[in-house]
Design a protein around this motif. Structure first.
Motif, PDB file in Angstrom:
ATOM      1  N   MET A  13       4.061   2.099  -7.406  1.00  0.00           N
ATOM      2  CA  MET A  13       4.006   1.476  -6.088  1.00  0.00           C
ATOM      3  C   MET A  13       3.497   2.469  -5.034  1.00  0.00           C
ATOM      4  O   MET A  13       2.693   2.116  -4.172  1.00  0.00           O
ATOM      5  CB  MET A  13       5.390   0.959  -5.688  1.00  0.00           C
ATOM      6  CG  MET A  13       5.399   0.204  -4.378  1.00  0.00           C
ATOM      7  SD  MET A  13       6.997  -0.453  -3.940  1.00  0.00           S
ATOM      8  CE  MET A  13       7.948   1.033  -3.697  1.00  0.00           C
ATOM      9  N   PHE A  14       3.928   3.711  -5.108  1.00  0.00           N
ATOM     10  CA  PHE A  14       3.495   4.746  -4.179  1.00  0.00           C
ATOM     11  C   PHE A  14       1.988   4.978  -4.296  1.00  0.00           C
ATOM     12  O   PHE A  14       1.272   5.036  -3.293  1.00  0.00           O
ATOM     13  CB  PHE A  14       4.280   6.033  -4.466  1.00  0.00           C
ATOM     14  CG  PHE A  14       4.047   7.133  -3.484  1.00  0.00           C
ATOM     15  CD1 PHE A  14       4.605   7.098  -2.219  1.00  0.00           C
ATOM     16  CD2 PHE A  14       3.271   8.230  -3.826  1.00  0.00           C
ATOM     17  CE1 PHE A  14       4.392   8.115  -1.310  1.00  0.00           C
ATOM     18  CE2 PHE A  14       3.044   9.250  -2.932  1.00  0.00           C
ATOM     19  CZ  PHE A  14       3.617   9.186  -1.671  1.00  0.00           C
ATOM     20  N   THR A  17       0.002   2.017  -2.958  1.00  0.00           N
ATOM     21  CA  THR A  17      -0.009   2.024  -1.495  1.00  0.00           C
ATOM     22  C   THR A  17      -1.104   2.953  -0.979  1.00  0.00           C
ATOM     23  O   THR A  17      -1.860   2.594  -0.066  1.00  0.00           O
ATOM     24  CB  THR A  17       1.363   2.461  -0.953  1.00  0.00           C
ATOM     25  OG1 THR A  17       2.352   1.557  -1.421  1.00  0.00           O
ATOM     26  CG2 THR A  17       1.371   2.512   0.558  1.00  0.00           C
ATOM     27  N   ILE A  20      -4.528   1.291  -1.635  1.00  0.00           N
ATOM     28  CA  ILE A  20      -4.811   0.151  -0.752  1.00  0.00           C
ATOM     29  C   ILE A  20      -5.145   0.628   0.663  1.00  0.00           C
ATOM     30  O   ILE A  20      -6.081   0.131   1.300  1.00  0.00           O
ATOM     31  CB  ILE A  20      -3.635  -0.846  -0.769  1.00  0.00           C
ATOM     32  CG1 ILE A  20      -3.586  -1.543  -2.137  1.00  0.00           C
ATOM     33  CG2 ILE A  20      -3.749  -1.865   0.347  1.00  0.00           C
ATOM     34  CD1 ILE A  20      -2.344  -2.354  -2.375  1.00  0.00           C
ATOM     35  N   VAL A  21      -4.394   1.610   1.165  1.00  0.00           N
ATOM     36  CA  VAL A  21      -4.700   2.150   2.498  1.00  0.00           C
ATOM     37  C   VAL A  21      -6.089   2.790   2.506  1.00  0.00           C
ATOM     38  O   VAL A  21      -6.859   2.600   3.456  1.00  0.00           O
ATOM     39  CB  VAL A  21      -3.618   3.163   2.940  1.00  0.00           C
ATOM     40  CG1 VAL A  21      -4.042   3.919   4.186  1.00  0.00           C
ATOM     41  CG2 VAL A  21      -2.294   2.456   3.179  1.00  0.00           C
ATOM     42  N   GLY A  46      -3.994   7.862   3.377  1.00  0.00           N
ATOM     43  CA  GLY A  46      -3.053   6.963   2.709  1.00  0.00           C
ATOM     44  C   GLY A  46      -1.799   7.691   2.258  1.00  0.00           C
ATOM     45  O   GLY A  46      -0.682   7.179   2.383  1.00  0.00           O
ATOM     46  N   ALA A  50       2.003   7.048   3.517  1.00  0.00           N
ATOM     47  CA  ALA A  50       3.048   6.767   2.535  1.00  0.00           C
ATOM     48  C   ALA A  50       4.227   7.727   2.711  1.00  0.00           C
ATOM     49  O   ALA A  50       5.391   7.317   2.620  1.00  0.00           O
ATOM     50  CB  ALA A  50       2.480   6.862   1.121  1.00  0.00           C
ATOM     51  N   SER A 116      -5.012  -4.434   7.450  1.00  0.00           N
ATOM     52  CA  SER A 116      -3.863  -4.440   6.552  1.00  0.00           C
ATOM     53  C   SER A 116      -2.840  -5.496   6.965  1.00  0.00           C
ATOM     54  O   SER A 116      -2.239  -6.151   6.110  1.00  0.00           O
ATOM     55  CB  SER A 116      -3.215  -3.057   6.483  1.00  0.00           C
ATOM     56  OG  SER A 116      -2.671  -2.706   7.729  1.00  0.00           O
ATOM     57  N   ASN A 120      -1.719  -8.573   4.612  1.00  0.00           N
ATOM     58  CA  ASN A 120      -0.310  -8.794   4.280  1.00  0.00           C
ATOM     59  C   ASN A 120       0.157 -10.179   4.712  1.00  0.00           C
ATOM     60  O   ASN A 120       0.943 -10.820   4.009  1.00  0.00           O
ATOM     61  CB  ASN A 120       0.565  -7.720   4.920  1.00  0.00           C
ATOM     62  CG  ASN A 120       0.411  -6.389   4.222  1.00  0.00           C
ATOM     63  OD1 ASN A 120       0.134  -6.325   3.040  1.00  0.00           O
ATOM     64  ND2 ASN A 120       0.565  -5.320   4.970  1.00  0.00           N
TER      65      ASN A 120
END
Length: 135
Positions: A13-14, A17, A20-21, A46, A50, A116, A120
């Motif tokens: 997940m990290f 993230t 995606i950023v 990113g 994070a 973003s 979302n």
């Protein structure tokens, strides 16, 4: 060995993230039409975001626990915009090769933040629609 396996979803997940950023930063730079950002700097930004999110949620330091949720959200956006303006002021360049500066970094980060948020919101609406009970 079990500790590493239990941390694997968090690590995935990290890393997602950060990825995606970085993609939103590159897309924001393309939408600006005058900014160039390397993939390395996109991934580094990113990672910075994070880490900021991890720091925000660590040790029960939730801004919304002692601030109004709208104020906490606004403060988070201001911190993100300020970090992006600082980071991209000397790392993003115009098509002529000049640095974007603080104003250009702020614009790039603002575009990235809006992209973003729109993504979302669309994802949340899609999930809500798909999980809604059919009548």
């Amino acid at each position: 060995m079990h500790i590493f396996l239990s941390l694997l979803p968090f690590l995935v997940m990290f890393l997602m993230t950060i990825f995606i950023v970085a993609c939103f930063v590159k897309l924001g730079a393309r939408l600006m039409r005058r900014a160039r950002v390397s993939w390395m700097h996109s991934f580094l930004f990113g990672a910075i975001l994070a880490v900021l999110v991890l720091a925000k949620y660590s040790n029960d330091f939730l801004l919304s626990s002692f601030l109004a949720p709208a104020l906490a959200l606004t403060l988070g956006a201001v911190i993100t915009l300020g970090t992006g303006a600082w980071f991209f002021s000397t790392r993003a360049a115009t098509e002529k090769g000049d640095f974007l500066g603080w104003r250009g970094g702020l614009l790039l980060t603002g575009i990235t933040l809006v992209l973003s948020l729109a993504f979302n919101l669309a994802l949340a609406l899609l999930i809500t629609t798909l999980l809604a009970p059919s009548a």
